[in-house]
Design a protein around this motif. Structure first.
Motif, PDB file in Angstrom:
ATOM      1  N   TYR A   1       5.127   7.426   0.385  1.00 37.86           N
ATOM      2  CA  TYR A   1       5.911   6.218   0.627  1.00 37.86           C
ATOM      3  C   TYR A   1       5.186   5.002   0.059  1.00 37.86           C
ATOM      4  N   GLN A   2       5.969   4.066  -0.459  1.00 39.07           N
ATOM      5  CA  GLN A   2       5.451   2.788  -0.909  1.00 39.07           C
ATOM      6  C   GLN A   2       5.829   1.734   0.131  1.00 39.07           C
ATOM      7  N   VAL A   3       4.851   0.988   0.625  1.00 42.20           N
ATOM      8  CA  VAL A   3       5.077   0.020   1.686  1.00 42.20           C
ATOM      9  C   VAL A   3       4.804  -1.391   1.179  1.00 42.20           C
ATOM     10  N   ASP A   4       5.670  -2.325   1.539  1.00 40.54           N
ATOM     11  CA  ASP A   4       5.469  -3.747   1.253  1.00 40.54           C
ATOM     12  C   ASP A   4       5.812  -4.527   2.524  1.00 40.54           C
ATOM     13  N   LEU A   5       4.814  -5.149   3.123  1.00 43.25           N
ATOM     14  CA  LEU A   5       4.991  -5.866   4.381  1.00 43.25           C
ATOM     15  C   LEU A   5       5.327  -7.343   4.177  1.00 43.25           C
ATOM     16  N   ALA A   6       5.646  -7.734   2.951  1.00 39.01           N
ATOM     17  CA  ALA A   6       5.896  -9.155   2.671  1.00 39.01           C
ATOM     18  C   ALA A   6       7.008  -9.724   3.542  1.00 39.01           C
ATOM     19  N   ALA A   7       8.077  -8.952   3.757  1.00 41.17           N
ATOM     20  CA  ALA A   7       9.191  -9.437   4.577  1.00 41.17           C
ATOM     21  C   ALA A   7       8.756  -9.626   6.033  1.00 41.17           C
ATOM     22  N   ILE A   8       7.867  -8.746   6.506  1.00 44.92           N
ATOM     23  CA  ILE A   8       7.364  -8.881   7.877  1.00 44.92           C
ATOM     24  C   ILE A   8       6.488 -10.121   7.997  1.00 44.92           C
TER      25      ILE A   8
ATOM     26  N   PHE B   1       0.846  -1.183   0.000  1.00 43.51           N
ATOM     27  CA  PHE B   1       0.000   0.000   0.000  1.00 43.51           C
ATOM     28  C   PHE B   1       0.886   1.238   0.000  1.00 43.51           C
ATOM     29  N   GLN B   2       0.261   2.392  -0.176  1.00 46.70           N
ATOM     30  CA  GLN B   2       0.973   3.661  -0.193  1.00 46.70           C
ATOM     31  C   GLN B   2       0.565   4.523   0.998  1.00 46.70           C
ATOM     32  N   VAL B   3       1.506   5.337   1.444  1.00 47.63           N
ATOM     33  CA  VAL B   3       1.227   6.363   2.453  1.00 47.63           C
ATOM     34  C   VAL B   3       1.100   7.682   1.708  1.00 47.63           C
TER      35      VAL B   3
ATOM     36  N   GLU C   1       6.730  10.997  11.189  1.00 48.86           N
ATOM     37  CA  GLU C   1       7.633  11.598  10.203  1.00 48.86           C
ATOM     38  C   GLU C   1       8.256  12.855  10.781  1.00 48.86           C
ATOM     39  N   ASN C   2       9.582  12.906  10.788  1.00 49.64           N
ATOM     40  CA  ASN C   2      10.292  14.122  11.199  1.00 49.64           C
ATOM     41  C   ASN C   2      11.587  14.224  10.418  1.00 49.64           C
ATOM     42  N   GLU C   3      12.439  15.172  10.794  1.00 50.74           N
ATOM     43  CA  GLU C   3      13.683  15.389  10.053  1.00 50.74           C
ATOM     44  C   GLU C   3      14.642  14.209  10.186  1.00 50.74           C
TER      45      GLU C   3
ATOM     46  N   ASN D   1      10.697   1.096   8.923  1.00 51.25           N
ATOM     47  CA  ASN D   1      11.322   2.307   8.424  1.00 51.25           C
ATOM     48  C   ASN D   1      10.862   2.567   7.000  1.00 51.25           C
ATOM     49  N   LEU D   2      10.127   3.658   6.814  1.00 55.39           N
ATOM     50  CA  LEU D   2       9.535   3.952   5.511  1.00 55.39           C
ATOM     51  C   LEU D   2      10.569   4.336   4.460  1.00 55.39           C
ATOM     52  N   THR D   3      11.717   4.810   4.895  1.00 56.24           N
ATOM     53  CA  THR D   3      12.760   5.226   3.957  1.00 56.24           C
ATOM     54  C   THR D   3      13.644   4.059   3.537  1.00 56.24           C
TER      55      THR D   3
END
Length: 393
Positions: A298-305, A282-284, A334-336, A353-355
């Motif tokens: 952000y693009q998220v993929d939880l497959a590894a989890i 999914f996307q944020v 989300e912050n600096e 970690n989204l990044t």
């Protein structure tokens, strides 16, 4: 020759005589310590009580995430905090026989309400959990509403960078015998900590039949709501104007779309939809400051989890090969420094970690941890951003 001897001040006296140095030290202490240090001297009491000190204190404070099962069971997930000790672990200081729950956390203050109890009206509270101060709000008093008036949502708006005062926005369904339909008679009331009273805002208005007011988010000086079918509403508190948000750029039918997260973090408004119960991708989305559009951040993929924690995979009863992944999106932070997604899966809390697309299990919550209670069902925990403040309620 006349020899002059210089006797320097002892270190303690040198520090006590330097107010700038004392201020710099005090600004880096937790609120709990500052409250005790008010008793040290009149000078320290005056310094810590100064509104300028409170403003500077907030600018240096670091945010954490509150992980809350109940108001008696609160943990803090560190986001680069300056002190490791949690400032509080419960809201037991609020005296309500029905018990209380958190509705919202906003720049160090919290909006809470009492649980339903037969024969007892719902009470709303503003509290500062760091100073253990709380205030029970007087009930709204909308004119022109009869006994069938229903409170649909109450929201806290507090921005100490603009004002030391907070406001509380209440949305009510003031259906009356003269109204053509209940959804044609919604009314907003605003409570001000400056005047200690409620007042009506604008005229009654209509909303889509399925608009829900229990997920309001304060961002950019505005309260925002999204209905299950995608209709939106926002209320600009400064100008007291209603508006709408743009729709998400999705071609999926609403029957397949599920709003899984809607919240604010460090000046960013985020939204997450998931299309289909079996997906792990999914996307944020983030709203632009000018409200022109939602942008995929952000693009998220939880497959590894899912691979690491196969207990997330469940099956619908009496269904052939119909699987889904059990997880709850608690918070987008989300912050600096970093951008994280906080998840609850069966028996665990996961930080994604989204990044960097990495993840880790969050284990270390300290002595009074809810870690022993991670077996609680998915959805029992709520997460809120929190930052310590000296603000009064």
């Amino acid at each position: 020759m006349l020899l002059l001897l210089w006797d320097p001040l002892p270190p303690a006296e040198a520090v006590s005589g330097n107010q700038d140095l004392i201020t710099d030290i005090l600004l880096r202490l937790p609120v709990k310590s500052l409250l005790r240090f008010k008793c040290v001297s009149k000078q320290w009491l005056s310094l810590i009580s100064d509104p300028r000190f409170s403003r500077n204190y907030r600018s240096l404070a670091s945010a954490s995430i509150l992980l809350c099962g109940t108001t008696e069971l609160i943990d803090h997930v560190s986001c680069g905090r300056r002190n490791s000790e949690p400032p509080f672990t419960s809201l037991g200081f609020i005296d309500d026989s029905a018990g209380t729950k958190i509705l919202q956390s906003c720049n160090g203050l919290m909006l809470c309400c009492s649980f339903f109890k037969m024969g007892k009206s719902c009470n709303y509270y503003i509290c500062n959990p760091s100073t253990r101060q709380f205030l029970m709000l007087p009930p709204p008093n909308a004119k022109g509403c009869d006994e069938s008036t229903t409170t649909l949502g109450v929201y806290l708006a507090f921005d100490p960078s603009k004002s030391p005062h907070y406001q509380v926005v209440c949305v009510r369904n003031c259906s009356s015998s003269s109204a053509a339909a209940a959804n044609d008679h919604y009314q907003i009331e605003i409570y001000s900590s400056e005047t200690l009273s409620w007042r009506l805002s604008g005229s009654p208005f209509s909303v889509p039949f399925d608009m829900v007011f229990d997920n309001g988010v304060f961002w950019n000086g505005t309260i925002h709501w999204i209905s299950p079918t995608g209709a939106s509403l926002c209320f600009d508190i400064v100008h007291e104007q209603l508006g709408e948000m743009p729709s998400l750029p999705s071609n999926e039918k609403w029957s397949k779309r599920r709003l899984r997260y809607f919240g604010e973090s460090s000046g960013h408004l985020h939204l997450i939809e998931i299309y289909g119960s079996g997906t792990t991708q999914f996307q944020v989305f983030e709203m632009k400051k000018d409200y022109s559009s939602w942008i995929p951040k952000y693009q998220v993929d939880l497959a590894a989890i899912v691979k690491a924690f196969p207990e997330m995979v469940r099956s619908y009863p009496d269904a052939h090969d119909s699987r889904f992944c059990l997880f709850s999106i608690l918070f987008v932070q989300e912050n600096e420094e970093d951008s994280l997604l906080l998840l609850q899966i069966p028996g665990k809390f996961i930080s994604y970690n989204l990044t960097h697309k990495t993840f880790k299990e969050i284990c270390d919550f300290g002595a009074n941890s809810t870690k022993a209670n991670t077996s609680l069902p998915i959805g029992c925990f709520q997460a809120y951003q929190f930052i310590e403040t000296l603000a009064c309620v």
